[in-house]
Design an enzyme around this catalytic site. Sequence first.
Site, PDB file in Angstrom:
ATOM      1  N   LYS A  84     -35.876  20.952  -3.513  1.00 51.34           N
ATOM      2  CA  LYS A  84     -34.600  20.350  -3.113  1.00 51.34           C
ATOM      3  C   LYS A  84     -33.775  19.546  -3.711  1.00 51.34           C
ATOM      4  O   LYS A  84     -34.118  19.667  -4.878  1.00 51.34           O
ATOM      5  CB  LYS A  84     -35.971  18.952  -2.279  1.00 51.34           C
ATOM      6  CG  LYS A  84     -36.710  20.205  -1.304  1.00 51.34           C
ATOM      7  CD  LYS A  84     -36.192  20.238   0.033  1.00 51.34           C
ATOM      8  CE  LYS A  84     -36.844  20.819   1.204  1.00 51.34           C
ATOM      9  NZ  LYS A  84     -36.503  21.193   2.494  1.00 51.34           N
ATOM     10  N   LYS A 128     -39.717  29.779  -3.153  1.00 54.81           N
ATOM     11  CA  LYS A 128     -39.265  30.347  -1.751  1.00 54.81           C
ATOM     12  C   LYS A 128     -37.610  29.231  -2.181  1.00 54.81           C
ATOM     13  O   LYS A 128     -37.751  27.926  -2.030  1.00 54.81           O
ATOM     14  CB  LYS A 128     -39.788  29.527  -1.038  1.00 54.81           C
ATOM     15  CG  LYS A 128     -39.585  29.907   1.020  1.00 54.81           C
ATOM     16  CD  LYS A 128     -40.285  28.950   1.996  1.00 54.81           C
ATOM     17  CE  LYS A 128     -39.854  28.062   2.571  1.00 54.81           C
ATOM     18  NZ  LYS A 128     -38.742  27.920   3.532  1.00 54.81           N
ATOM     19  N   ASP A 136     -34.496  28.200   0.264  1.00 54.08           N
ATOM     20  CA  ASP A 136     -34.690  27.168   1.981  1.00 54.08           C
ATOM     21  C   ASP A 136     -33.744  28.068   3.124  1.00 54.08           C
ATOM     22  O   ASP A 136     -32.596  29.046   2.219  1.00 54.08           O
ATOM     23  CB  ASP A 136     -34.110  25.756   1.783  1.00 54.08           C
ATOM     24  CG  ASP A 136     -34.787  24.954   2.733  1.00 54.08           C
ATOM     25  OD1 ASP A 136     -35.272  25.619   3.765  1.00 54.08           O
ATOM     26  OD2 ASP A 136     -34.876  23.553   2.244  1.00 54.08           O
ATOM     27  N   GLU A 137     -33.846  28.041   3.828  1.00 52.03           N
ATOM     28  CA  GLU A 137     -33.288  28.725   4.905  1.00 52.03           C
ATOM     29  C   GLU A 137     -31.682  28.811   5.064  1.00 52.03           C
ATOM     30  O   GLU A 137     -31.071  29.406   5.497  1.00 52.03           O
ATOM     31  CB  GLU A 137     -33.396  28.118   6.550  1.00 52.03           C
ATOM     32  CG  GLU A 137     -33.259  26.724   7.022  1.00 52.03           C
ATOM     33  CD  GLU A 137     -33.599  25.543   6.451  1.00 52.03           C
ATOM     34  OE1 GLU A 137     -34.796  25.622   5.548  1.00 52.03           O
ATOM     35  OE2 GLU A 137     -33.125  23.982   6.571  1.00 52.03           O
ATOM     36  N   HIS A 169     -38.717  33.001   7.742  1.00 47.36           N
ATOM     37  CA  HIS A 169     -38.719  30.918   7.899  1.00 47.36           C
ATOM     38  C   HIS A 169     -38.187  31.243   9.886  1.00 47.36           C
ATOM     39  O   HIS A 169     -37.738  32.332  10.088  1.00 47.36           O
ATOM     40  CB  HIS A 169     -37.183  30.872   7.440  1.00 47.36           C
ATOM     41  CG  HIS A 169     -37.299  29.133   7.619  1.00 47.36           C
ATOM     42  ND1 HIS A 169     -36.452  28.579   7.931  1.00 47.36           N
ATOM     43  CD2 HIS A 169     -37.606  28.412   6.561  1.00 47.36           C
ATOM     44  CE1 HIS A 169     -36.793  27.709   7.925  1.00 47.36           C
ATOM     45  NE2 HIS A 169     -38.041  27.560   6.580  1.00 47.36           N
ATOM     46  N   LYS A 219     -43.371  16.820   9.691  1.00 48.31           N
ATOM     47  CA  LYS A 219     -41.731  15.966  10.050  1.00 48.31           C
ATOM     48  C   LYS A 219     -41.671  16.618  11.415  1.00 48.31           C
ATOM     49  O   LYS A 219     -40.772  16.038  11.934  1.00 48.31           O
ATOM     50  CB  LYS A 219     -41.166  16.302   9.174  1.00 48.31           C
ATOM     51  CG  LYS A 219     -40.608  17.786   8.759  1.00 48.31           C
ATOM     52  CD  LYS A 219     -39.246  17.103   7.597  1.00 48.31           C
ATOM     53  CE  LYS A 219     -38.896  19.188   7.343  1.00 48.31           C
ATOM     54  NZ  LYS A 219     -38.000  18.811   6.328  1.00 48.31           N
TER      55      LYS A 219
END
Length: 416
Positions: free
Chosen positions: A152, A178, A180-181, A270, A311
Amino acid sequence: MGITYEDFLDLEYDPLDDDLVCEFYIEPADRMDWEAAASRVASESSNGTWAELQVEGSVRDLSATAFSIDEEAGHIEVAYPDALFEPGSMPQVLSCIAGNIMGMKAVDRIRLLDCEWPVTLVESFPGPQYGSAVKSEILDAGDRPATATVPKPKVGLTTDQHATVGYEAWTGGVDLLKDDENLTDQSFNPFEDRLTESLAQRDRAEDETGETKSYLLNVTAPGSEMLERVDMAAEHGCEFVMVDVVTTGWAAVQQVRERCERHGLAIHAHRAMHAAFDRVPDHGVSMRVIAQIARLCGVDHIHTGTAGLGKLENEDTEGINDWLQGECHGLTDVLPVASGGLHPGLLDQLLDELGANIAVQAGGGIHGHPDGTHAGAIAFRHAVDAAAQGHSVEDAATDCPELERALEKWGTETPR
Ligand code: 3PG
């Protein structure tokens, strides 16, 4: 005599072994009774339409039958003959059972809740190559959950920053880096550079820790470009690729599955955009069915939520995971991935709910640690190991200052 809606309803019908049986939630539209609505669902999703059709012969053998109506629950069941489907084509199957019916005026709401897949159809799909065996065949995760982290901010890091975050996380104890999408091949972090630099850091982390480490490389792209990225992943020594299965579409997932088999690559799915189909509880396609589709098409991992602890909204993580790991005409199972707002303080509750045969993934819950990514990864891994052995994360913090700091920061809060 022609074919009319009534021909698609038979409350005495007993589905055949090779019928695909679908359960729907429906709300019939104003002035539409239940039988009329149910027969329209069966008709429009197989071979009927609004007008009476004058046809003879075997065409009727391809009609679906609405055979059960539970008005109180709002559930109907429809049986589809297997000859209606093109074997091994998920787009074609979905154009039937989740196609025009989603927008028909005869129902105000319609949701595909569940499917009972017959052996004939299941055997026409490949299913996963590895499933939960990735934990021992590719990783060193054994009986504990596999651990993953996504750098992130999710996009914006340079390639060097991305690979360095990977190194910090891997050496802190995480198995999988990984993407991210929404990180694919952007100018600030190009695909091939990221692949090369991340794997170089992966090799370094493996040498230093003596543990197997791997990388979930996001190959999502239009058509042939995605296949080229799969090939590149294999050439550079990846064990996995990651695909945004909903945004990319099931035909592309099937192509990737085929190409991955050539290379022995596992697929991490994902599910970004799934909630456009499944979040509203009385309409769309359930996450349960999306997960079923993914297993048939052959992904090895899929995100299925966090049992309400993280979340993101999610439905019935436990039930979906049970389906993914249960028997389905000999298909290999799928390793469910819990992700979205997880941090160390939630892991004992998470494993209580879902067991240890999962992957657990944290982005913010590792990189947001007050002492940075490496400390965050140590805390996360320590919490996973403790929870997998049935210990409370709080007790485990007594011999891990990094975990203690994480718990001071986040406690057991559910992030929003
Ligand atoms: C994912 O890919 O599931 C999310 O990016 C998770 O991110 P988070 O752990 O920071 O919520």
